[in-house]
Design a protein around this motif. Structure first.
Motif: not given
Length: 206
Positions: A11-35
């Motif tokens: 599911x995180x991959x879905x969001x990351x792909x969508x961001x990349x499709x819109x060229x918006x990766x740099x608009x987001x800070x990713x915070x890792x969660x220790x599942x």
């Protein structure tokens, strides 16, 4: 904006792909969660997302948005570039329909199999397993693969001639199927060809 997730999870991959499709990766800070250590089930994280799953989007004003479909819809509406969710009423309806079929019939079905009929993420995280239900959902995933192949026999993408969130969801579902050791039958040639095209997109290959 912040996105709480685990890189590489479906599911995180879905969001990351969508961001990349819109060229918006740099608009987001990713915070890792220790599942694996159960951080997603902590009280602190549940205050942001009562569902206790990743990903979760937190806006600058403190609003938290969970559920992949809601997050990708927000991303699609917030950034320039080709729409991933459709621009007309018909496009939006067809994309939403196909996205839900890919999500429920493939991605979630594979997830249910993985968490219920395999060791999954281990005994500390996998509680109340039901192997019968998990194996039934494996069959659902296999049936959905065949259905998607039939759709792609006459369409470049799952919701028509343009790449959309439905394709992102199905692609993530197949990646999860690989991880869960559910094979894509060789006879599903349309699905296999589509998968190769999606894998070559910069949003995925990059």
């Amino acid at each position: 904006m912040k996105i709480y997730d685990v890189e590489g999870f479906p599911n995180p991959a879905r969001v990351r792909i969508a961001l990349a499709e819109k060229g918006a990766q740099d608009a987001v800070e990713f915070v890792a969660i220790d599942v694996m250590q159960g951080e997603h089930r902590s009280e602190a994280f549940r205050q942001k997302n009562p569902d206790a799953v990743v990903p979760c989007l937190e806006l600058e004003d403190g609003t938290c948005i969970s559920q992949c479909n809601a997050i990708t819809e927000y991303i699609d509406a917030s950034f320039e570039g080709p729409s991933l969710t459709g621009t007309t009423a018909k496009e939006r309806a067809v994309i939403s329909m196909m996205n839900l079929r890919a999500e429920n019939g493939l991605l979630n079905a594979v997830g249910t199999y993985f968490h219920h009929a395999t060791p999954g993420l281990g005994p500390d995280l996998e509680t109340d397993q039901c192997a019968v239900w998990g194996n039934r959902q494996k069959a659902t995933a296999e049936q959905t693969m065949a259905y998607l192949d039939s759709v792609l026999a006459s369409s470049d993408y799952l919701a028509g001639e343009s790449f959309s969130v439905a394709d992102i969801t199905a692609f993530a579902g197949l990646a999860f199927a690989d991880f869960a050791k559910i094979e894509v039958p060789e006879t599903l040639t349309h699905l296999t060809e589509w998968r190769a095209r999606v894998a070559a997109r910069p949003s995925v290959s990059g």
